[in-house]
Design a protein around this motif. Structure first.
Motif, short mmCIF file in Angstrom:
data_model
loop_
_atom_site.label_atom_id
_atom_site.label_comp_id
_atom_site.label_asym_id
_atom_site.label_seq_id
_atom_site.Cartn_x
_atom_site.Cartn_y
_atom_site.Cartn_z
N VAL A 331 0.84 -1.20 0.00
CA VAL A 331 0.00 0.00 0.00
C VAL A 331 0.87 1.25 0.00
CG1 VAL A 331 -1.64 1.36 1.37
CG2 VAL A 331 -1.99 -1.10 1.08
N THR A 334 2.69 1.69 -3.47
CA THR A 334 1.91 1.77 -4.70
C THR A 334 0.92 2.93 -4.71
OG1 THR A 334 0.24 0.23 -3.84
CG2 THR A 334 2.08 -0.72 -5.09
N ALA A 335 0.67 3.53 -3.56
CA ALA A 335 -0.31 4.62 -3.50
C ALA A 335 0.14 5.79 -4.39
CB ALA A 335 -0.48 5.10 -2.06
N PRO A 339 1.96 8.01 1.69
CA PRO A 339 1.10 8.03 2.89
C PRO A 339 1.71 8.90 3.99
CG PRO A 339 1.46 5.78 2.11
CD PRO A 339 2.41 6.65 1.36
N THR A 436 -6.63 2.88 4.76
CA THR A 436 -6.09 2.50 3.45
C THR A 436 -6.82 3.24 2.33
OG1 THR A 436 -5.53 0.31 4.32
CG2 THR A 436 -5.61 0.55 1.93
N TRP A 437 -8.14 3.37 2.47
CA TRP A 437 -8.92 4.13 1.48
C TRP A 437 -8.44 5.58 1.42
CZ3 TRP A 437 -12.51 3.23 -2.24
CH2 TRP A 437 -13.24 4.33 -2.72
N ILE A 439 -5.50 6.65 2.08
CA ILE A 439 -4.17 6.69 1.45
C ILE A 439 -4.30 6.70 -0.07
CG2 ILE A 439 -2.08 5.33 1.07
CD1 ILE A 439 -2.25 4.46 4.00
N TYR A 440 -5.19 5.89 -0.60
CA TYR A 440 -5.36 5.84 -2.05
C TYR A 440 -6.22 6.97 -2.58
CZ TYR A 440 -3.07 1.32 -2.68
OH TYR A 440 -2.14 0.32 -2.75
N ASN A 441 -7.01 7.59 -1.71
CA ASN A 441 -7.88 8.70 -2.12
C ASN A 441 -7.67 9.85 -1.16
OD1 ASN A 441 -9.87 7.28 -4.23
ND2 ASN A 441 -9.54 5.88 -2.50
N ARG A 468 8.19 4.84 -6.56
CA ARG A 468 6.81 4.37 -6.48
C ARG A 468 6.69 3.11 -7.31
NH1 ARG A 468 1.39 6.70 -9.37
NH2 ARG A 468 -0.01 5.08 -8.58
#
Length: 487
Positions: A331, A334-335, A339, A436-437, A439-441, A468
């Motif tokens: 995570v 790849t984000a 983070p 986690t959500w 981090i990706y958004n 990355r």
């Protein structure tokens, strides 16, 4: 909303007001007259004597008082089994004071024949507070030992709240989550876990201020109190890989390791067997209360399946934690955007708790400050704390049945206890999924909504990405791309 815009005055930036920015708190404040008025300017207009920190200290003191009052039955009648479970006032303090030799004058870890199952700084705190207990009958001495430690923990909780409130950024009121947390009110005086949470919060504060060596010292002290604070170095490692900045990891990690060694070395030299007992106990113990492995063994015993022994639990616990860390690393790497430190720290500590061989009710204390920094959303926080309160009651009712051998008609039977364990583990897993959500958004991240990168990241804040891991790569087009027309 205006509090999400860049501050007009950089010298005295506006702070974020939860009653304005959080939907849940906005609705709760209706009984008090509604959210803070639009003519106020927190951080610019002086609040007089009612500063954020002073209000939070008062609230923390009141919460600590409630926590001690909840132990009222045991304080009046003694900590005896099974009544201490039925009265939900159990604490490790009287139990350890009586059964680890401290009532007889033995100092934990250092005493001859001492078998104290905690790290050295916990042993130091336990031993010093035992010296402060006046003489008397065993019941009176046990009460005094609990009261001394409870008062010290109240002070530790206040320091923790102030440190979280002073973290860089515009959200000091997020520390109110720590101040009023039901998990700390209910479980804060079960054991000494608040000491480790406080030391870790201080270490993260110093790291955010880019005082790396001092941050490492505090993290090393926290690790000598409970082992879980060392996991924050894993979060720093992932940020170092992502940013290509290795000095923060080396400086913080080296000072943390040196501090841990310096604190442990005197105990190891003076009484090697007493010092090693904690590590031996941790390695040899089987499934502990409220862990996934303990719940499985209960279900297996009821259904006639084969249970998990201590060795099997150790292998599965370590294996699943390694897998969880690998997922967290994926995570982090790849984000689309690097983070934040608090987000990764919450994920790693949460994974450690979920896969651990024991999940004691006081472990909730570990996560509360990290969630206040990592995802300060009051709705999710209150739901999680409500579930933790149900588990807190369930474990005492279950232990009441086990220790009294009473009929399930008057106790909490095993299936309901297992459901409570599953619920509080699912709540932590849900929070990890939400982090986690975020981090990706990043648009859903309460911190990054305010045009900030990572106010708690210290040397990693606003650092460009150097690495990355892109799992999916678009296929190269056989035709040259056309430039977008100017608008």
């Amino acid at each position: 909303m205006h509090e999400t815009q860049p501050p007009e005055d950089e010298r005295r930036p506006r702070i974020v007001v939860p009653s304005r920015s959080d939907d849940v708190l906005r609705n709760f404040t209706e009984v008090l007259g509604g959210p803070l008025g639009t003519r106020t300017a927190p951080g610019v207009v002086s609040p007089g004597i009612f500063t954020v920190e002073r209000v939070l200290i008062v609230v923390t003191a009141l919460a600590a008082l409630v926590g001690i009052l909840l132990k009222g039955y045991c304080r009046a009648n003694g900590w005896e089994t099974p009544t201490q479970f039925y009265a939900t006032c159990y604490s490790d303090f009287p139990e350890l004071f009586r059964n680890r030799g401290m009532a007889a004058g033995m100092f934990p870890i250092l005493g001859s024949g001492s078998q104290f199952e905690y790290p050295v700084l916990i042993g130091l705190i336990a031993g010093v507070t035992a010296w402060l207990v006046p003489g008397g009958d065993p019941k009176t001495m046990a009460l005094a030992y609990f009261d001394i430690n409870a008062v010290l923990l109240a002070a530790v909780a206040m320091v923790t709240v102030v440190v979280v409130a002073r973290m860089p950024g515009r959200r000091p009121w997020d520390a109110a989550m720590v101040a009023v947390a039901p998990g700390i009110v209910l479980a804060g005086t079960i054991n000494w876990d608040l000491w480790a949470a406080c030391l870790l919060a201080m270490g993260m504060y110093l790291f955010a201020r880019k005082r790396l060596v001092l941050a490492g010292v505090l993290i090393g002290l926290a690790t000598a109190t409970k082992l879980y604070p060392v996991l924050v170095l894993g979060a720093i490692l992932l940020l170092a890989v992502r940013s290509g900045r290795w000095r923060p990891l080396l400086a913080t990690g080296a000072s943390a390791a040196a501090t841990w060694v310096l604190v442990n070395l005197p105990f190891a030299l003076m009484n090697p067997s007493g010092w090693a007992y904690f590590f031996q106990y941790s390695a040899d113990r089987g499934a502990g209360y409220s862990s996934a492995w303990f719940a499985y063994n209960l279900v297996a015993g009821r259904l006639g399946w084969s249970g998990l022994g201590a060795e099997g639990v150790s292998i599965l616990s370590a294996g699943f934690f390694v897998l969880a860390c690998a997922g967290i690393a994926a995570v982090a790497l790849t984000a689309p955007r690097r983070p934040r430190l608090a987000q990764l720290a919450f994920l790693i500590v949460g994974a450690f708790i979920l896969t651990s061989k024991v999940y004691s009710p006081q472990y909730v204390v570990w996560l509360i400050p990290l969630l206040a920094l990592g995802r300060p959303r009051w709705r999710d926080f209150l739901v999680w704390q409500g579930i933790e309160a149900l588990h807190w009651a369930a474990i005492w009712m279950y232990l009441g049945q086990v220790t009294s051998a009473g009929s399930s008609q008057h106790n909490l039977d095993m299936p309901y206890y297992v459901l409570a364990v599953a619920a509080h583990m699912a709540a932590v897993a849900y929070l990890m999924a939400r982090v986690t959500w975020d981090i990706y958004n990043p648009a859903y991240d309460p911190i990054r909504r305010h045009h900030l990168d990572d106010p708690h990241g210290g040397p990693f804040a606003d650092a460009p990405d150097r690495f990355r891991w892109r799992i999916r790569r678009r296929a190269a087009s056989p035709l040259p791309s056309k430039a977008s027309p100017s608008l």
